[in-house]
Design a protein around this motif. Structure first.
Motif, PDB file in Angstrom:
ATOM      1  N   GLY A  48       0.828  -1.208   0.000  1.00  0.00           N
ATOM      2  CA  GLY A  48       0.000   0.000   0.000  1.00  0.00           C
ATOM      3  C   GLY A  48       0.857   1.250   0.000  1.00  0.00           C
ATOM      4  N   PHE A  49       0.220   2.388  -0.169  1.00  0.00           N
ATOM      5  CA  PHE A  49       0.849   3.694  -0.029  1.00  0.00           C
ATOM      6  C   PHE A  49       0.102   4.442   1.074  1.00  0.00           C
ATOM      7  CE2 PHE A  49       3.951   5.198  -3.251  1.00  0.00           C
ATOM      8  CZ  PHE A  49       4.137   4.005  -3.925  1.00  0.00           C
ATOM      9  N   ALA A  50       0.765   5.395   1.681  1.00  0.00           N
ATOM     10  CA  ALA A  50       0.078   6.267   2.642  1.00  0.00           C
ATOM     11  C   ALA A  50       0.589   7.680   2.435  1.00  0.00           C
ATOM     12  CB  ALA A  50       0.366   5.807   4.063  1.00  0.00           C
ATOM     13  N   LEU A  51      -0.328   8.602   2.359  1.00  0.00           N
ATOM     14  CA  LEU A  51       0.034  10.014   2.252  1.00  0.00           C
ATOM     15  C   LEU A  51      -0.442  10.669   3.539  1.00  0.00           C
ATOM     16  CD1 LEU A  51       1.045  12.342   0.447  1.00  0.00           C
ATOM     17  CD2 LEU A  51      -1.290  12.597  -0.360  1.00  0.00           C
ATOM     18  N   GLU A  52       0.497  11.160   4.327  1.00  0.00           N
ATOM     19  CA  GLU A  52       0.130  11.690   5.639  1.00  0.00           C
ATOM     20  C   GLU A  52       0.620  13.125   5.793  1.00  0.00           C
ATOM     21  OE1 GLU A  52      -1.857   9.952   7.328  1.00  0.00           O
ATOM     22  OE2 GLU A  52      -1.560   7.930   6.558  1.00  0.00           O
ATOM     23  N   THR A  53      -0.146  13.890   6.582  1.00  0.00           N
ATOM     24  CA  THR A  53       0.255  15.276   6.829  1.00  0.00           C
ATOM     25  C   THR A  53       0.834  15.443   8.233  1.00  0.00           C
ATOM     26  OG1 THR A  53      -2.023  15.707   7.464  1.00  0.00           O
ATOM     27  CG2 THR A  53      -1.407  16.298   5.214  1.00  0.00           C
ATOM     28  N   GLN A  54       0.605  14.464   9.113  1.00  0.00           N
ATOM     29  CA  GLN A  54       1.184  14.501  10.472  1.00  0.00           C
ATOM     30  C   GLN A  54       1.327  13.072  11.009  1.00  0.00           C
ATOM     31  OE1 GLN A  54      -1.499  16.188  13.324  1.00  0.00           O
ATOM     32  NE2 GLN A  54      -3.294  15.462  12.247  1.00  0.00           N
ATOM     33  N   ASN A  55       2.206  12.888  11.960  1.00  0.00           N
ATOM     34  CA  ASN A  55       2.459  11.570  12.590  1.00  0.00           C
ATOM     35  C   ASN A  55       2.549  10.455  11.536  1.00  0.00           C
ATOM     36  OD1 ASN A  55       2.099  12.970  14.974  1.00  0.00           O
ATOM     37  ND2 ASN A  55      -0.064  12.409  15.130  1.00  0.00           N
ATOM     38  N   GLY A  56       3.294  10.733  10.471  1.00  0.00           N
ATOM     39  CA  GLY A  56       3.315   9.837   9.312  1.00  0.00           C
ATOM     40  C   GLY A  56       3.631   8.393   9.640  1.00  0.00           C
ATOM     41  N   LEU A  57       4.723   8.186  10.385  1.00  0.00           N
ATOM     42  CA  LEU A  57       5.176   6.825  10.658  1.00  0.00           C
ATOM     43  C   LEU A  57       4.110   6.043  11.431  1.00  0.00           C
ATOM     44  CD1 LEU A  57       7.674   5.307   9.891  1.00  0.00           C
ATOM     45  CD2 LEU A  57       8.732   6.005  12.040  1.00  0.00           C
ATOM     46  N   GLU A  58       3.543   6.708  12.427  1.00  0.00           N
ATOM     47  CA  GLU A  58       2.537   6.057  13.271  1.00  0.00           C
ATOM     48  C   GLU A  58       1.301   5.658  12.441  1.00  0.00           C
ATOM     49  OE1 GLU A  58      -0.255   7.575  16.807  1.00  0.00           O
ATOM     50  OE2 GLU A  58       1.713   8.551  16.692  1.00  0.00           O
ATOM     51  N   TYR A  59       0.806   6.612  11.631  1.00  0.00           N
ATOM     52  CA  TYR A  59      -0.396   6.321  10.827  1.00  0.00           C
ATOM     53  C   TYR A  59      -0.110   5.236   9.781  1.00  0.00           C
ATOM     54  CZ  TYR A  59      -3.014  10.268  12.762  1.00  0.00           C
ATOM     55  OH  TYR A  59      -3.680  11.113  13.600  1.00  0.00           O
ATOM     56  N   ALA A  60       1.064   5.324   9.145  1.00  0.00           N
ATOM     57  CA  ALA A  60       1.386   4.340   8.100  1.00  0.00           C
ATOM     58  C   ALA A  60       1.508   2.940   8.710  1.00  0.00           C
ATOM     59  CB  ALA A  60       2.681   4.734   7.395  1.00  0.00           C
TER      60      ALA A  60
ATOM     61  N   GLY B  41       4.253  18.085   2.898  1.00  0.00           N
ATOM     62  CA  GLY B  41       4.760  19.237   3.638  1.00  0.00           C
ATOM     63  C   GLY B  41       6.235  19.408   3.333  1.00  0.00           C
ATOM     64  N   GLU B  42       6.925  18.293   3.083  1.00  0.00           N
ATOM     65  CA  GLU B  42       8.327  18.412   2.673  1.00  0.00           C
ATOM     66  C   GLU B  42       8.345  18.840   1.211  1.00  0.00           C
ATOM     67  OE1 GLU B  42      10.672  14.889   3.359  1.00  0.00           O
ATOM     68  OE2 GLU B  42       9.552  14.482   5.188  1.00  0.00           O
ATOM     69  N   PRO B  43       9.230  19.793   0.815  1.00  0.00           N
ATOM     70  CA  PRO B  43       9.246  20.227  -0.580  1.00  0.00           C
ATOM     71  C   PRO B  43       9.551  19.060  -1.531  1.00  0.00           C
ATOM     72  CG  PRO B  43      10.883  21.437   0.741  1.00  0.00           C
ATOM     73  CD  PRO B  43      10.240  20.437   1.648  1.00  0.00           C
TER      74      PRO B  43
ATOM     75  N   THR C 252       9.236  14.604  -8.221  1.00  0.00           N
ATOM     76  CA  THR C 252      10.147  13.942  -7.277  1.00  0.00           C
ATOM     77  C   THR C 252       9.352  13.401  -6.081  1.00  0.00           C
ATOM     78  OG1 THR C 252      10.473  16.094  -6.268  1.00  0.00           O
ATOM     79  CG2 THR C 252      12.165  15.354  -7.833  1.00  0.00           C
ATOM     80  N   ASN C 253      10.022  12.581  -5.299  1.00  0.00           N
ATOM     81  CA  ASN C 253       9.380  12.093  -4.085  1.00  0.00           C
ATOM     82  C   ASN C 253      10.469  11.602  -3.125  1.00  0.00           C
ATOM     83  OD1 ASN C 253       7.199  11.632  -2.482  1.00  0.00           O
ATOM     84  ND2 ASN C 253       6.359   9.918  -3.657  1.00  0.00           N
ATOM     85  N   SER C 254      10.139  11.609  -1.856  1.00  0.00           N
ATOM     86  CA  SER C 254      11.014  11.044  -0.832  1.00  0.00           C
ATOM     87  C   SER C 254      10.090  10.241   0.074  1.00  0.00           C
ATOM     88  CB  SER C 254      11.678  12.190  -0.072  1.00  0.00           C
ATOM     89  OG  SER C 254      12.081  11.756   1.187  1.00  0.00           O
ATOM     90  N   VAL C 255      10.415   8.993   0.320  1.00  0.00           N
ATOM     91  CA  VAL C 255       9.475   8.124   1.042  1.00  0.00           C
ATOM     92  C   VAL C 255      10.200   7.247   2.056  1.00  0.00           C
ATOM     93  CG1 VAL C 255       7.866   7.969  -0.920  1.00  0.00           C
ATOM     94  CG2 VAL C 255       9.636   6.219  -0.644  1.00  0.00           C
ATOM     95  N   LYS C 256       9.388   6.645   2.909  1.00  0.00           N
ATOM     96  CA  LYS C 256       9.887   5.569   3.775  1.00  0.00           C
ATOM     97  C   LYS C 256       9.130   4.307   3.372  1.00  0.00           C
ATOM     98  CE  LYS C 256      11.274   8.088   7.901  1.00  0.00           C
ATOM     99  NZ  LYS C 256      10.965   9.472   7.526  1.00  0.00           N
ATOM    100  N   LEU C 257       9.881   3.212   3.237  1.00  0.00           N
ATOM    101  CA  LEU C 257       9.253   1.930   2.921  1.00  0.00           C
ATOM    102  C   LEU C 257       9.270   1.103   4.204  1.00  0.00           C
ATOM    103  CD1 LEU C 257       8.180  -0.230   0.926  1.00  0.00           C
ATOM    104  CD2 LEU C 257      10.550  -0.701   0.292  1.00  0.00           C
ATOM    105  N   ILE C 258       8.074   0.737   4.658  1.00  0.00           N
ATOM    106  CA  ILE C 258       7.966   0.034   5.940  1.00  0.00           C
ATOM    107  C   ILE C 258       7.458  -1.383   5.670  1.00  0.00           C
ATOM    108  CG2 ILE C 258       6.933   0.131   8.252  1.00  0.00           C
ATOM    109  CD1 ILE C 258       6.191   3.137   7.365  1.00  0.00           C
TER     110      ILE C 258
END
Ligand code: PMT
Length: 400
Positions: free
Chosen positions: A323-335, A353-355, A363-369
């Motif tokens: 899956g993917f998750a797009l979060e505006t706050q507490n990203g790691l916790e919600y994902a 929120g990150e440029p 472009t994109n910057s992500v964490k894969l969990i």
């Protein structure tokens, strides 16, 4: 970068499409390739050696001998330097020379010294392209094990319309990416990928939607196809296109249509990657006619859309589900919460929120969990590059 450190020898012959080779060389450099260009003398009427040497950052090979310096350019050294050679555009005349081994210039002598894979992109007028001689010459190159990148159809410089235009620089790049990125572990696998937004109709002219461009999902589809997978790309409304023959695009509009398309293919696939931004709610009733601007306020009742990702996860046999998750706050916790709740193998977190991150950007910057809780961070990079990196990481971990 998909061509990092690869040595690419680009051969340009004398057709009008030579002007596109400046773009092609730029694309190669952006993918991290080392590039050398060689030209037939006739091609310098269409694009200057200075343009190609500036863009490639390397001297251009045209003659064996430079009378000004007295130096000899060794065509065998050039041929052995290359990991691949790509000739584009290839005129009917150069094609005939390649098919029959005429070595009357530096480019042809280097071609005849090739020990590496060779790609050939012909470009000529409609009638020349259809001539039996041209067909036989192209077949002959294929019989040597070389890859012919077919000419495309469209308007030709002569004013005629039909097949003969050189494949676009992006297509040439894709052939090389397919060659270098091929990964036998993806071969024989079918992957369904969702991309883009969904539009939920309010009336015939209005909808509830979001800012997803589809770039992340399309980049994943192209990277997976380059790696050798068959891809079913279920896309919401977007202007993006792909011509990769391993990608079947299924265009949908709403979340319900996207669910139906995923359900239709789910039994045939090995993986599902859900990069689309699906509307969580849809209007309970979509008006038949355009809603008129009469009332001061307007209330629209919404009902919950089905969760496509949860459906896929709950109905899996052996499929891997990402899956993917797009979060505006507490990203790691919600994902991590979504990963657990939807019983996923892995989830890709974008933190808005990150440029340069998230919707619409190139472009994109992500964490894969992973479900093991292993986390891998990917710094800001193009969505195309990120797609290759994500697929490599997923393949390395999902079958442990
Ligand atoms: O398209 P781009 O402009 O390139 O942008 C890429 C992207 C930001 C859209 C993409 O990378 C991304 O993060 N997509 C998921 C965005 C999102 O809406 O996440 P979510 O937290 O609402 O949903 C979580 C997961 O469930 C997602 O995999 C989503 O596809 C899926 N989902 C959500 C709702 C629903 N009804 N069905 C679903 O399948």
């Amino acid at each position: 970068m998909s061509l990092e450190g690869k040595r690419i020898l680009v051969g340009v012959t004398g057709g009008i499409a030579a002007y596109k080779m400046a773009t092609f060389v730029r694309l190669l450099k952006k993918q991290g390739a080392e590039v050398r260009c060689m030209m037939t003398p006739a091609s310098s009427d269409f694009i200057t050696p200075l343009t190609l040497s500036t863009l490639s950052g390397s001297p251009v090979g045209i003659d064996f001998y430079n009378p000004k310096t007295g130096e000899w350019t060794n065509h065998v050294e050039w041929a052995l330097w290359a990991d691949v050679m790509i000739f584009a555009p290839v005129t009917a005349s150069s094609l005939a020379k390649m098919a029959h081994g005429f070595s009357d210039n530096f480019l042809m002598a280097t071609y005849l010294s090739a020990k590496c894979p060779v790609f050939v992109a012909p470009a000529m007028d409609l009638d020349m392209y259809q001539h039996p001689t041209t067909k036989a010459n192209l077949d002959r190159l294929e019989s040597f094990g070389y890859t012919v990148i077919p000419a495309e159809s469209g308007f030709l410089a002569s004013g005629l319309e039909g097949q003969g235009r050189m494949a676009e620089p992006e297509v040439l790049l894709r052939y090389l990416q397919d060659h270098f990125q091929y990964d036998a572990r993806f071969s024989g696998k079918t992957i369904v990928i969702t991309a883009g937004p969904t539009y939920e109709a309010i009336d015939p002219v209005r909808f509830i939607g979001n800012h997803s461009s589809g770039k992340m999902g399309f980049s994943l589809a192209e990277a997976a196809a380059s790696k050798g997978a068959e891809v079913i790309l279920v896309s919401g409304p977007t202007h993006l296109k792909t011509s990769h023959e391993k990608i079947r695009v299924v265009r949908v509009t709403s979340a319900l249509q996207m669910l139906e398309a995923v359900q239709h293919h789910w039994d045939q696939v090995d993986w599902g990657i859900f990069a689309s931004a699906v509307a969580d709610y849809r209007p309970t009733v979509a008006a038949d006619q355009k809603i008129k601007k009469t009332a001061e306020t307007l209330h629209i009742d919404l009902e919950k859309n089905p969760d496509i990702l949860s459906w896929a996860s709950a109905n899996r046999t052996a499929q891997k589900v990402v899956g993917f998750a797009l979060e505006t706050q507490n990203g790691l916790e919600y994902a991590q919460g979504k990963l657990e709740k939807k019983k996923l193998d892995a989830i890709v977190l974008n933190e808005m929120g990150e440029p340069g991150v998230g919707f619409g950007t190139d472009t994109n910057s992500v964490k894969l969990i992973f479900k093991s809780n292993k986390i891998r961070s990917f710094e800001l990079q193009s969505k195309q590059e990120l797609a290759f990196s994500l697929l490599n990481e997923l393949m390395n971990n999902l079958y442990e």
